[in-house]
Design an enzyme around this catalytic site. Structure first.
Site, PDB file in Angstrom:
ATOM      1  N   SER A   1       9.658  -6.660  18.212  1.00 50.81           N
ATOM      2  CA  SER A   1       9.285  -6.356  16.832  1.00 50.81           C
ATOM      3  C   SER A   1       9.746  -4.977  16.394  1.00 50.81           C
ATOM      4  O   SER A   1      10.113  -4.775  15.228  1.00 50.81           O
ATOM      5  CB  SER A   1       7.766  -6.467  16.661  1.00 50.81           C
ATOM      6  OG  SER A   1       7.340  -7.799  16.833  1.00 50.81           O
TER       7      SER A   1
ATOM      8  N   SER B   1       3.029   1.600  11.567  1.00 53.42           N
ATOM      9  CA  SER B   1       2.968   0.707  12.732  1.00 53.42           C
ATOM     10  C   SER B   1       3.688   1.318  13.936  1.00 53.42           C
ATOM     11  O   SER B   1       3.167   1.290  15.059  1.00 53.42           O
ATOM     12  CB  SER B   1       3.561  -0.660  12.394  1.00 53.42           C
ATOM     13  OG  SER B   1       4.900  -0.542  11.964  1.00 53.42           O
ATOM     14  N   LEU B   2       4.900   1.845  13.749  1.00 53.77           N
ATOM     15  CA  LEU B   2       5.594   2.488  14.860  1.00 53.77           C
ATOM     16  C   LEU B   2       4.797   3.687  15.369  1.00 53.77           C
ATOM     17  O   LEU B   2       4.719   3.929  16.574  1.00 53.77           O
ATOM     18  CB  LEU B   2       6.995   2.938  14.432  1.00 53.77           C
ATOM     19  CG  LEU B   2       8.005   1.844  14.070  1.00 53.77           C
ATOM     20  CD1 LEU B   2       9.343   2.467  13.701  1.00 53.77           C
ATOM     21  CD2 LEU B   2       8.176   0.851  15.203  1.00 53.77           C
TER      22      LEU B   2
ATOM     23  N   HIS C   1       4.364  -8.761   3.598  1.00 52.42           N
ATOM     24  CA  HIS C   1       5.258  -7.802   2.956  1.00 52.42           C
ATOM     25  C   HIS C   1       5.758  -8.394   1.646  1.00 52.42           C
ATOM     26  O   HIS C   1       6.185  -9.550   1.605  1.00 52.42           O
ATOM     27  CB  HIS C   1       6.445  -7.460   3.853  1.00 52.42           C
ATOM     28  CG  HIS C   1       7.116  -6.175   3.485  1.00 52.42           C
ATOM     29  ND1 HIS C   1       7.902  -6.057   2.370  1.00 52.42           N
ATOM     30  CD2 HIS C   1       7.092  -4.947   4.059  1.00 52.42           C
ATOM     31  CE1 HIS C   1       8.365  -4.818   2.287  1.00 52.42           C
ATOM     32  NE2 HIS C   1       7.873  -4.115   3.302  1.00 52.42           N
TER      33      HIS C   1
ATOM     34  N   ARG D   1       0.452  -2.589  -0.312  1.00 49.97           N
ATOM     35  CA  ARG D   1       1.206  -3.812  -0.056  1.00 49.97           C
ATOM     36  C   ARG D   1       0.478  -5.078  -0.488  1.00 49.97           C
ATOM     37  O   ARG D   1       1.101  -6.017  -0.995  1.00 49.97           O
ATOM     38  CB  ARG D   1       1.547  -3.914   1.435  1.00 49.97           C
ATOM     39  CG  ARG D   1       2.718  -3.056   1.841  1.00 49.97           C
ATOM     40  CD  ARG D   1       3.008  -3.185   3.308  1.00 49.97           C
ATOM     41  NE  ARG D   1       4.200  -2.425   3.657  1.00 49.97           N
ATOM     42  CZ  ARG D   1       4.579  -2.183   4.903  1.00 49.97           C
ATOM     43  NH1 ARG D   1       3.860  -2.641   5.904  1.00 49.97           N
ATOM     44  NH2 ARG D   1       5.672  -1.491   5.141  1.00 49.97           N
TER      45      ARG D   1
ATOM     46  N   ARG E   1      -2.690  -2.208   6.106  1.00 55.48           N
ATOM     47  CA  ARG E   1      -1.951  -1.123   6.753  1.00 55.48           C
ATOM     48  C   ARG E   1      -1.117  -0.331   5.752  1.00 55.48           C
ATOM     49  O   ARG E   1      -0.422  -0.898   4.911  1.00 55.48           O
ATOM     50  CB  ARG E   1      -1.038  -1.690   7.844  1.00 55.48           C
ATOM     51  CG  ARG E   1      -0.211  -0.622   8.563  1.00 55.48           C
ATOM     52  CD  ARG E   1       0.530  -1.189   9.746  1.00 55.48           C
ATOM     53  NE  ARG E   1       1.599  -2.091   9.370  1.00 55.48           N
ATOM     54  CZ  ARG E   1       2.821  -1.704   8.992  1.00 55.48           C
ATOM     55  NH1 ARG E   1       3.104  -0.415   8.890  1.00 55.48           N
ATOM     56  NH2 ARG E   1       3.738  -2.602   8.706  1.00 55.48           N
TER      57      ARG E   1
ATOM     58  N   HIS F   1       3.962 -10.214   7.716  1.00 54.40           N
ATOM     59  CA  HIS F   1       4.585  -8.986   8.194  1.00 54.40           C
ATOM     60  C   HIS F   1       3.838  -8.330   9.347  1.00 54.40           C
ATOM     61  O   HIS F   1       4.460  -7.895  10.312  1.00 54.40           O
ATOM     62  CB  HIS F   1       4.682  -7.999   7.023  1.00 54.40           C
ATOM     63  CG  HIS F   1       5.420  -6.733   7.340  1.00 54.40           C
ATOM     64  ND1 HIS F   1       6.723  -6.732   7.792  1.00 54.40           N
ATOM     65  CD2 HIS F   1       5.048  -5.422   7.260  1.00 54.40           C
ATOM     66  CE1 HIS F   1       7.140  -5.483   7.968  1.00 54.40           C
ATOM     67  NE2 HIS F   1       6.123  -4.674   7.678  1.00 54.40           N
TER      68      HIS F   1
ATOM     69  N   GLU G   1       7.157   6.217   0.463  1.00 56.43           N
ATOM     70  CA  GLU G   1       6.903   4.783   0.467  1.00 56.43           C
ATOM     71  C   GLU G   1       5.565   4.491  -0.194  1.00 56.43           C
ATOM     72  O   GLU G   1       4.797   5.398  -0.529  1.00 56.43           O
ATOM     73  CB  GLU G   1       6.940   4.225   1.901  1.00 56.43           C
ATOM     74  CG  GLU G   1       8.331   4.272   2.503  1.00 56.43           C
ATOM     75  CD  GLU G   1       8.423   3.540   3.829  1.00 56.43           C
ATOM     76  OE1 GLU G   1       7.452   2.859   4.205  1.00 56.43           O
ATOM     77  OE2 GLU G   1       9.469   3.646   4.480  1.00 56.43           O
TER      78      GLU G   1
ATOM     79  N   GLU H   1       0.829  -3.899  17.831  1.00 62.48           N
ATOM     80  CA  GLU H   1       0.327  -4.849  16.844  1.00 62.48           C
ATOM     81  C   GLU H   1      -0.684  -5.825  17.417  1.00 62.48           C
ATOM     82  O   GLU H   1      -1.511  -6.363  16.673  1.00 62.48           O
ATOM     83  CB  GLU H   1       1.485  -5.611  16.201  1.00 62.48           C
ATOM     84  CG  GLU H   1       1.074  -6.386  14.974  1.00 62.48           C
ATOM     85  CD  GLU H   1       2.236  -7.038  14.242  1.00 62.48           C
ATOM     86  OE1 GLU H   1       1.972  -7.889  13.364  1.00 62.48           O
ATOM     87  OE2 GLU H   1       3.402  -6.706  14.540  1.00 62.48           O
TER      88      GLU H   1
ATOM     89  N   ILE I   1       7.929  -0.430  20.949  1.00 60.47           N
ATOM     90  CA  ILE I   1       7.639   0.996  21.050  1.00 60.47           C
ATOM     91  C   ILE I   1       6.313   1.252  21.755  1.00 60.47           C
ATOM     92  O   ILE I   1       6.188   2.206  22.538  1.00 60.47           O
ATOM     93  CB  ILE I   1       7.671   1.670  19.657  1.00 60.47           C
ATOM     94  CG1 ILE I   1       7.627   3.197  19.817  1.00 60.47           C
ATOM     95  CG2 ILE I   1       6.536   1.174  18.775  1.00 60.47           C
ATOM     96  CD1 ILE I   1       7.883   3.945  18.501  1.00 60.47           C
TER      97      ILE I   1
END
Length: 496
Positions: A44, A367-368, A228, A273, A362, A327, A114, A351, A15
């Site tokens: 990824s 991330s996206l 993760h 996380r 994070r 991750h 989340e 990344e 992306i």
């Protein structure tokens, strides 16, 4: 492989790379994208499950969640940039340009919840958002723009001279040649191949970071490797069980059947996380296993793609065996708010870049978003520079080819020491031993690279360089924070 010139060279087609290519093309630049991938699932982005966070109507709360997840270490300006531009970037590219059909609930978008998010703000498509974003993005850039995409093409070296980057040496099908560019944008993804268990594609060897570091670019925050907490743990492989499943109400249980996360953090399964990953590791070591119990949620109805993947892989339901897996790298090539690195005419996004927005840990589903926002900013900033040809680095291939298992054996050694000494928990002595092993390994690989050129050998060199950068940064940071966690335990012997 032909020698060529372009205005903008983008290395990587997730992306971040596609966003950079799209925006540079919009600015009227000639753009070449080089990607090692031959299929979308080798990038990824395709592997991302949970979704993409947006600001909605409370940007300050989103910013607080990012800062809190980072243990207060996120860069304030980077966070402000991400939060301010999130909704416009998503609306422009993903909704209006690509027409991604995010899940709805009859009244609008079905925002997911989340871990470490104060409110539901995750746009998603089932639990397979990455591929539903990446495939149309790749198709759009290939079919609707003037961008040239070179598949199955790796970057081996940056072409540089006196602090400036002039492009890169690209390799395809065993042949290599320079591509000269007015601007070079690295978007090579993560470092999952450095660890035995990862949610990344197998070729995530940290190439962009290694090339930039060798060229003299600054790197930062390399010790912050995020694991993760819920990757499927089986003898036949590893794949991600999205954080969205816990957001829906699934719970973690140990080998005794006990739900344990409330004992570790007030947010239980929705803690940051790093907290959940360490708890899962501890419970696995103490009770033999950890499962993600999905019996109290509509797993099949809410996550049909993920449920199908579980069935196809013989995963037992409703209790899915899980363990932490590498991750995301929060650090990387140190860049500013436009993705500019410390070397002239070099940018890094996604990344492989350290924007500062993640700090030491994070926040889920950013991330996206980071790749999209910084990709657009870098693509705009990088347009407008004319290319110039200089003498490229000479890559030699005069000695006999190495045995087929050479790289595989070296990678096994590298992954073992990274897993044992540079994983979720670290000790000062273990980090010291890891550096000694990795320095020897890098020296061995460097000796072969001097007289041989192949993609697998250069990937191994990248992995060795980045592993050493991670271990060295971890050894230099004596404070446990976020993903970097030091313990005073009995020393574990490193692989040699």
């Amino acid at each position: 492989m032909k020698r060529q010139t372009t205005d903008v060279l983008v290395v990587g087609a997730g992306i971040a790379g596609l966003a950079a290519a799209l925006e540079a093309d919009r600015q009227g630049a000639d753009v070449v994208v080089a990607t090692k991938a031959e299929r979308p699932d080798e990038a990824s982005t395709w592997w991302a499950q949970g979704g993409i966070a947006v600001t909605r109507d409370d940007p300050e709360q989103f910013a607080r969640d990012i800062r809190d997840a980072s243990a207060g270490t996120a860069d304030e300006h980077a966070v402000e940039t991400l939060v301010t531009e999130a909704d416009d970037a998503v609306q422009d590219v993903l909704v209006e340009t690509l027409d991604v059909e995010f899940d709805t609930n009859g009244e609008g978008f079905d925002y997911g919840q989340e871990a470490a998010h104060d409110e539901p703000r995750i746009l998603h498509v089932d639990a397979a958002t990455g591929k539903h974003v990446h495939v149309p993005f790749l198709n759009y850039v290939a079919d609707e723009t003037d961008v040239e995409i070179l598949e199955d093409t790796a970057a081996l070296e940056l072409v540089r001279h006196e602090g400036r980057v002039y492009g890169a040496v690209l390799e395809s099908d065993g042949e290599w040649a320079p591509t000269f560019a007015g601007s070079t944008i690295l978007a090579t993804g993560g470092i999952g191949a450095l660890y035995p268990r990862s949610t990344n594609p197998a070729d995530a060897t940290g190439d962009g970071i290694a090339m930039a570091a060798l060229a003299g670019a600054d790197v930062a925050d390399m010790e912050y490797v995020q694991f993760h907490p819920t990757a499927y743990h089986g003898d036949d492989g590893t794949f991600l069980i999205s954080e969205a499943v816990r957001g829906e109400g699934a719970v973690l249980r140990n080998g005794a059947g006990e739900r344990f996360m409330p004992d570790y953090h007030e947010d239980a399964e929705l803690a940051p996380r790093d907290v959940v990953a360490r708890a899962v590791k501890t419970e696995r070591e103490g009770t033999g296993e950890v499962v993600l119990d999905v019996s109290d949620i509509d797993f099949e109805g809410t996550f049909p793609d993920l449920a199908e993947k579980c069935r196809d892989n013989g995963v037992p339901l409703p209790e899915i065996p899980v363990a932490p897996a590498e991750h995301f790298l929060c650090g990387g090539v140190d860049v500013d708010d436009r993705g500019r690195a410390s070397l002239d005419r070099l940018w890094a996004v996604g990344e492989c870049a350290r924007t500062g927005v993640h700090g030491a840990n994070r926040l889920a589903s950013t991330s996206l978003l980071e790749g999209l926002v910084w990709g657009l900013r870098a693509g705009e900033d990088a347009a407008g520079n004319d290319s110039e040809e200089i003498e490229p680095p000479e890559l030699l291939d005069r000695d006999p080819a190495l045995p087929d298992n050479f790289a595989r054996e070296k990678f096994h050694r590298l992954r073992r020491v990274m897993d044992e000494q540079v994983g979720i928990e670290r000790t000062p002595d273990g980090l010291g031993r890891a550096q000694a092993v990795l320095r020897r390994l890098k020296g061995e690989v460097d000796a072969y690279v001097r007289t041989r050129t192949s993609r697998s050998l250069y990937e191994l060199r990248s992995a060795a360089i980045v592993s050493l950068l991670v271990a060295r940064a971890a050894a230099e940071n004596d404070e446990s924070v976020g993903c970097h966690y030091l313990v005073d335990e009995a020393e574990t012997p490193a692989a040699d």
